[in-house]
Design a protein around this motif. Structure first.
Motif, PDB file in Angstrom:
ATOM      1  N   LEU A   1      49.454  40.226  36.708  1.00 50.00           N
ATOM      2  CA  LEU A   1      50.343  39.901  37.820  1.00 50.00           C
ATOM      3  C   LEU A   1      50.465  38.390  37.960  1.00 50.00           C
ATOM      4  N   ASP A   2      51.514  37.944  38.628  1.00 53.35           N
ATOM      5  CA  ASP A   2      51.662  36.508  38.891  1.00 53.35           C
ATOM      6  C   ASP A   2      50.519  36.004  39.756  1.00 53.35           C
ATOM      7  N   LYS A   3      50.068  36.871  40.675  1.00 52.46           N
ATOM      8  CA  LYS A   3      48.944  36.534  41.541  1.00 52.46           C
ATOM      9  C   LYS A   3      48.042  37.765  41.628  1.00 52.46           C
ATOM     10  N   PRO A   4      46.753  37.627  41.318  1.00 50.31           N
ATOM     11  CA  PRO A   4      45.873  38.794  41.321  1.00 50.31           C
ATOM     12  C   PRO A   4      45.910  39.556  42.646  1.00 50.31           C
ATOM     13  N   ASP A   5      46.047  40.877  42.561  1.00 50.77           N
ATOM     14  CA  ASP A   5      46.040  41.737  43.735  1.00 50.77           C
ATOM     15  C   ASP A   5      45.498  43.090  43.292  1.00 50.77           C
ATOM     16  N   CYS A   6      44.180  43.225  43.331  1.00 50.96           N
ATOM     17  CA  CYS A   6      43.505  44.357  42.688  1.00 50.96           C
ATOM     18  C   CYS A   6      43.450  45.569  43.611  1.00 50.96           C
ATOM     19  N   ASN A   7      44.546  46.298  43.697  1.00 53.28           N
ATOM     20  CA  ASN A   7      44.558  47.566  44.421  1.00 53.28           C
ATOM     21  C   ASN A   7      45.653  48.450  43.842  1.00 53.28           C
ATOM     22  N   PRO A   8      45.507  49.764  43.966  1.00 53.89           N
ATOM     23  CA  PRO A   8      46.457  50.677  43.321  1.00 53.89           C
ATOM     24  C   PRO A   8      47.881  50.563  43.835  1.00 53.89           C
ATOM     25  N   GLY A   9      48.056  49.994  45.018  1.00 55.15           N
ATOM     26  CA  GLY A   9      49.401  49.819  45.544  1.00 55.15           C
ATOM     27  C   GLY A   9      50.136  48.666  44.894  1.00 55.15           C
ATOM     28  N   ALA A  10      49.384  47.675  44.410  1.00 51.26           N
ATOM     29  CA  ALA A  10      50.009  46.477  43.840  1.00 51.26           C
ATOM     30  C   ALA A  10      49.972  46.454  42.321  1.00 51.26           C
ATOM     31  N   CYS A  11      48.994  47.129  41.722  1.00 55.75           N
ATOM     32  CA  CYS A  11      48.827  47.052  40.268  1.00 55.75           C
ATOM     33  C   CYS A  11      48.576  48.440  39.683  1.00 55.75           C
ATOM     34  N   PRO A  12      49.396  48.853  38.743  1.00 52.45           N
ATOM     35  CA  PRO A  12      49.215  50.192  38.150  1.00 52.45           C
ATOM     36  C   PRO A  12      47.893  50.345  37.417  1.00 52.45           C
ATOM     37  N   ARG A  13      47.338  49.238  36.947  1.00 53.24           N
ATOM     38  CA  ARG A  13      46.079  49.328  36.193  1.00 53.24           C
ATOM     39  C   ARG A  13      44.868  49.509  37.114  1.00 53.24           C
ATOM     40  N   ALA A  14      45.051  49.265  38.394  1.00 47.00           N
ATOM     41  CA  ALA A  14      43.957  49.470  39.344  1.00 47.00           C
ATOM     42  C   ALA A  14      43.791  50.958  39.667  1.00 47.00           C
ATOM     43  N   LYS A  15      44.874  51.717  39.586  1.00 49.96           N
ATOM     44  CA  LYS A  15      44.829  53.152  39.872  1.00 49.96           C
ATOM     45  C   LYS A  15      44.027  53.864  38.784  1.00 49.96           C
ATOM     46  N   GLY A  16      42.931  54.485  39.182  1.00 49.70           N
ATOM     47  CA  GLY A  16      42.107  55.228  38.222  1.00 49.70           C
ATOM     48  C   GLY A  16      41.407  54.354  37.198  1.00 49.70           C
ATOM     49  N   TYR A  17      41.216  53.067  37.513  1.00 46.99           N
ATOM     50  CA  TYR A  17      40.601  52.129  36.564  1.00 46.99           C
ATOM     51  C   TYR A  17      39.262  52.653  36.046  1.00 46.99           C
ATOM     52  N   PHE A  18      38.398  53.094  36.960  1.00 45.67           N
ATOM     53  CA  PHE A  18      37.041  53.484  36.560  1.00 45.67           C
ATOM     54  C   PHE A  18      37.017  54.786  35.759  1.00 45.67           C
ATOM     55  N   ASP A  19      38.109  55.542  35.802  1.00 46.64           N
ATOM     56  CA  ASP A  19      38.192  56.755  34.995  1.00 46.64           C
ATOM     57  C   ASP A  19      38.506  56.445  33.524  1.00 46.64           C
ATOM     58  N   ARG A  20      39.069  55.261  33.255  1.00 46.26           N
ATOM     59  CA  ARG A  20      39.520  54.924  31.900  1.00 46.26           C
ATOM     60  C   ARG A  20      38.718  53.820  31.223  1.00 46.26           C
ATOM     61  N   VAL A  21      38.021  53.000  32.014  1.00 49.26           N
ATOM     62  CA  VAL A  21      37.486  51.765  31.456  1.00 49.26           C
ATOM     63  C   VAL A  21      36.391  51.983  30.422  1.00 49.26           C
ATOM     64  N   ASN A  22      35.558  53.019  30.600  1.00 49.52           N
ATOM     65  CA  ASN A  22      34.490  53.226  29.619  1.00 49.52           C
ATOM     66  C   ASN A  22      35.042  53.514  28.230  1.00 49.52           C
ATOM     67  N   ASP A  23      36.134  54.282  28.162  1.00 54.17           N
ATOM     68  CA  ASP A  23      36.768  54.537  26.864  1.00 54.17           C
ATOM     69  C   ASP A  23      37.327  53.255  26.257  1.00 54.17           C
ATOM     70  N   ALA A  24      37.896  52.403  27.115  1.00 59.54           N
ATOM     71  CA  ALA A  24      38.447  51.128  26.637  1.00 59.54           C
ATOM     72  C   ALA A  24      37.348  50.242  26.070  1.00 59.54           C
ATOM     73  N   VAL A  25      36.224  50.167  26.767  1.00 65.75           N
ATOM     74  CA  VAL A  25      35.103  49.327  26.331  1.00 65.75           C
ATOM     75  C   VAL A  25      34.528  49.844  25.021  1.00 65.75           C
ATOM     76  N   TYR A  26      34.356  51.154  24.922  1.00 66.96           N
ATOM     77  CA  TYR A  26      33.790  51.738  23.705  1.00 66.96           C
ATOM     78  C   TYR A  26      34.707  51.494  22.507  1.00 66.96           C
ATOM     79  N   ASP A  27      35.992  51.616  22.735  1.00 70.00           N
ATOM     80  CA  ASP A  27      36.985  51.367  21.686  1.00 70.00           C
ATOM     81  C   ASP A  27      36.873  49.927  21.179  1.00 70.00           C
ATOM     82  N   LEU A  28      36.773  48.994  22.102  1.00 66.98           N
ATOM     83  CA  LEU A  28      36.673  47.579  21.734  1.00 66.98           C
ATOM     84  C   LEU A  28      35.369  47.286  20.993  1.00 66.98           C
ATOM     85  N   LEU A  29      34.263  47.771  21.532  1.00 68.52           N
ATOM     86  CA  LEU A  29      32.955  47.467  20.948  1.00 68.52           C
ATOM     87  C   LEU A  29      32.809  48.004  19.531  1.00 68.52           C
ATOM     88  N   THR A  30      33.388  49.155  19.280  1.00 71.51           N
ATOM     89  CA  THR A  30      33.222  49.773  17.960  1.00 71.51           C
ATOM     90  C   THR A  30      34.197  49.225  16.927  1.00 71.51           C
TER      91      THR A  30
END
Length: 809
Positions: free
Chosen positions: A308-337
């Motif tokens: 975003l132009d200015k950080p606003d970490c909530n599901p109403g302002a940023c689509p990536r904030a919605k369900g972030y914790f449901d997806r992040v572990n897969d993202a981290v594992y993908d990167l690390l491997t």
């Protein structure tokens, strides 16, 4: 082959928070649990003391269980400390009312108590927070296993930090229920543990065969050995090392080797500026090119990596904030491997692929990285530090490599100080009064306290006690927390949240303030009344952070006097200090002192400025090339630039608010082998006086105008009085050392590599005084005093001599 007898250790808290987290990123709600940690510790102790003889506080619990994943078996050790264990076999009848609801007449024999101090209104809690419940369940399983209980209870005790009201959530489990639940939890962690075991084996094997990637310079091998021994002995090492001796590789290489020996678990490379971060990244890359396998991540500031132009970490302002914790572990594992050198660009790419926040993902990746490159804030700042590594103040086998450590003194004083502005309370009241009369009333109480303090403050007032004001602030914080839980703020959100965070920090600093602090009121440049908790000496706070690791290496080209920096940066008499020898030949550098000019405030006039300008013109005319002139202030820079007019060819001027692009364009003017001279007017202590690396003949001379002393002001005088009383060195601590550090840093821009040749001109009569000469580094000797008559011939002789040996200069 993988050593399958390996044991993996993890804390109860880290295990449940990593595996069981879910849901959204949301900055619109106050984060009570993390924010109330310090105050919560006090509540823990108070509640534990109130419990009866059947209550055992702070019970250490540990269990080791076999785990198999992907046909690989290992042992997992899960450990932690239960807040309390209630043994109902020893309960007193008159104490039962405090512990249990009347309806619970047959409580389990053992209950595990998990205490959480929060600011939020307890009526809003209809059930325990998931990770809190899971922590208690882990402790219950470990306890039931150890003491053979078929049934066991858990209790989550929430305590409002302001009111001290309590709310309980009780649950009873059979051992079989807990066993199935715990086995599932540890099995999910198995994937990560097996990856880490495999990676650690690969990493260690590569480190064992790693050699130093260069030929050792003079004294460098001793420096490398000294760093390794410091880590081995769990000490701190302070290194004063001139530019070009290879400080970064000399500290990183032995730290990596210590990791290969199992001595070090994780490296933190801490910097103050982006440019030094880049040097660290390049150093790790050189080792990787020489066969090292290491997961290295750089933490980039949220503002620089946010989508975003200015950080606003909530599901109403940023689509990536919605369900972030449901997806992040897969993202981290993908990167690390798939990646080792985890750059900013890679983080952004994988965050996009998995639709997660790149900044938060970067923090999550850091948990699995071997080395973390980041700003000082992430280890030392009480508001920003990486709680995932330092939450429990437990000592870990971390090594802190602290670059440009001279910057940390002032930065730490800022981190551990706190300020509140009276006008902020009135502004927030205006914004929220229609939403919450209760919050408005609390804001009024605090505003009235500040109003009384303002009446007693003509210009600057030192205070002995502000306990009453802080009590009102605590009441305000409790209501603020309720307000942020119940309201979505639209108008003035930044102002409302900023005051909340400022008050939280102020109370946090008041909680730890001691004789190293001074409290005062004054008015800022815009005549706004404020109250400040000023950290005078940050050493105790810094040491409390450094002891979370096994060792720290603090290094800079300007750590003089070394005793001052050791004292202020948390060193002890048992720690080490070394002066790394310069690899430069003294005849390749010319140090001149113009002793017939002064930048003292009483001598700042047109006549003196014209004399300074004359020196600058003669110095830069002596040889065609690139030069930088460093001034003590923008005001003096502008004044002399106006006097110069068109008399200085190729003049470029630093502005007070340059963007990164503008900085890069400024430095691009300093090309190799210029046909006409380029002269940059810059400010001491500014963006071009540290960290820039104009090698070869991209910079052949620097003029340092003045001693760099900070301006006299109330706060500086406060420091002066404080240290005069403490050790009789008030002027040195408040003015001299900081000023000379700016001088040394500015002068250090000239000689960057062994092949460089250059001249440095110090313009101020005070540079001939002993108190300043005592702070000259060894490589500044010999030096010559000159005047405008003798300087041209001295310069001419120098350039003729060195260009005969090295044609480019």
């Amino acid at each position: 082959m993988l050593d399958r007898t390996k044991n993996v250790k993890i804390s109860v808290r880290n295990l449940v928070e990593f595996i069981l987290r879910s849901g959204d990123l949301d900055n619109t709600r106050a984060r009570s649990d993390a924010d109330s940690m310090q105050a919560g510790s006090r509540i823990h102790r108070k509640l534990q003391k109130q419990m009866g003889p059947n209550y055992t506080a702070e019970v250490p619990l540990i269990i080791t269980v076999p785990v198999t994943w992907d046909d690989i078996s290992f042992e997992l050790t899960v450990e932690g400390r239960a807040d309390g264990v209630i043994n109902n076999n020893t309960i007193r009848d008159d104490f039962s009312v405090l512990l249990f609801e009347e309806k619970d007449l047959n409580p389990p024999e053992i209950i595990i108590d998990e205490i959480k101090g929060v600011y939020r209104e307890l009526s809003h809690l209809s059930e325990p927070i998931g990770v809190h419940r899971a922590q208690a369940m882990c402790y219950a399983y470990i306890y039931a296993t150890k003491y053979d209980h078929a049934k066991i209870g858990i209790r989550i005790t929430y305590c409002n930090i302001e009111t001290e009201n309590l709310k309980y959530f009780d649950e009873t489990f059979t051992y079989e229920e807990l066993s199935i639940w715990f086995e599932k939890l540890t099995k999910e962690y198995g994937k990560w543990a097996v990856w880490q075991l495999k990676w650690n084996e690969k990493r260690t094997k590569a480190i064992k065969t790693l050699d130093f990637p260069f030929s050792y310079r003079e004294g460098q091998k001793e420096l490398v050995t000294g760093v390794y021994k410091t880590i081995l002995r769990k000490k701190k090492l302070f290194i004063e090392a001139p530019t070009g001796v290879g400080k970064t590789i000399s500290t990183v290489f032995p730290s990596v080797k210590a990791m290969g020996e199992g001595i070090v678990e994780k490296l933190f490379y801490l910097t103050a500026k982006t440019i030094t971060r880049t040097v660290a990244e390049d150093t790790f890359r050189i080792l990787q090119d020489n066969g090292l396998h290491l997961k290295v991540v750089t933490i980039t500031a949220k503002e620089k990596i946010c989508i975003l132009d200015k950080p606003d970490c909530n599901p109403g302002a940023c689509p990536r904030a919605k369900g972030y914790f449901d997806r992040v572990n897969d993202a981290v594992y993908d990167l690390l491997t798939n990646e080792n050198d985890i750059t900013r660009e890679l983080i952004k790419d994988y965050a996009t692929k998995h639709c997660v926040c790149p900044f938060e993902m970067c923090l999550d990746v850091s948990l699995w990285a071997d080395a973390i490159i980041c700003d000082y804030n992430y280890v030392f700042d009480p508001n920003v530090y990486l709680r995932r590594f330092f939450m429990n103040d437990k000592q870990n086998d971390y090594v802190f490599l602290i670059d440009e450590a001279h910057n940390l003194v002032e930065r730490a004083r800022e981190m551990y100080s706190a300020v509140l502005y009276k006008d902020s309370f009135l502004e927030v009241k205006r914004l929220i009064k229609d939403k919450s009369m209760k919050l408005a009333k609390h804001l009024d109480h605090c505003n009235n306290d500040l109003l009384k303090l303002r009446r007693d403050c003509d210009e600057f007032e030192v205070l002995d006690n502000i306990n009453g004001f802080c009590m009102h602030l605590m009441g305000l914080m409790a209501e603020y927390e309720v307000f942020l839980q119940e309201n979505v703020i639209i108008e003035g959100k930044d102002e409302v949240l900023k005051l909340y965070l400022d008050i939280r920090h102020f109370l946090g600093m008041h909680e730890i303030h001691d004789d190293n602090y001074t409290i005062y009121t004054d008015y800022d440049e815009g005549d706004q009344f404020r109250i400040k908790l000023q950290c005078m000496d940050p050493s105790r706070n810094l040491n409390n952070c450094l002891i979370r690791g096994r060792s720290a290496v603090l290094f800079s080209a300007t750590l003089l006097p070394i005793g001052y920096y050791m004292e202020q940066l948390g060193g002890s008499k048992d720690d080490y200090a070394v002066y790394a020898p310069s690899s430069f030949l003294p005849e390749n550098r010319l140090i001149l002192i113009g002793a017939d000019v002064s930048t003292k405030y009483t001598r700042r006039n047109e006549r003196e400025y014209k004399k300074i300008l004359g020196y600058i013109k003669d110095f830069t005319k002596a040889r065609t090339g690139n030069y930088m002139v460093f001034f003590p202030s923008y005001q003096m820079l502008q004044t002399i630039a106006e006097l110069a007019g068109d008399e200085i060819e190729g003049l470029v001027i630093q502005s007070s608010s340059m963007t990164e692009t503008e900085r890069e364009l400024f430095l691009e003017e300093f090309v190799e082998e210029p046909q006409i001279s380029r002269v940059g007017f810059c400010v001491m202590g500014g963006i071009f006086s540290e960290g820039i690396d104009l090698k070869s003949n991209r910079l052949i001379g620097a003029v340092i105008v003045g001693t760099g002393l900070p301006m006299v002001c109330n706060e500086r005088e406060l420091f002066r009085g404080y240290f005069d009383e403490k050790n009789g060195k008030g002027f040195d601590y408040a003015y001299l050392y900081q000023g000379m550090n700016k001088v040394l840093q500015s002068a250090g821009r000239v000689i960057r590599t062994k092949e460089d040749r250059g001249a440095i001109l110090l313009l101020d009569e005070r540079f001939t005084q002993q108190q300043y000469i005592n702070l000259f580094p060894r490589e500044w000797f010999p030096n010559l005093c000159v005047n405008q008559t003798t300087m041209p011939s001295t310069l001419s002789e120098f350039w003729e001599r060195v260009t005969g040996k090295h044609k480019s200069k």
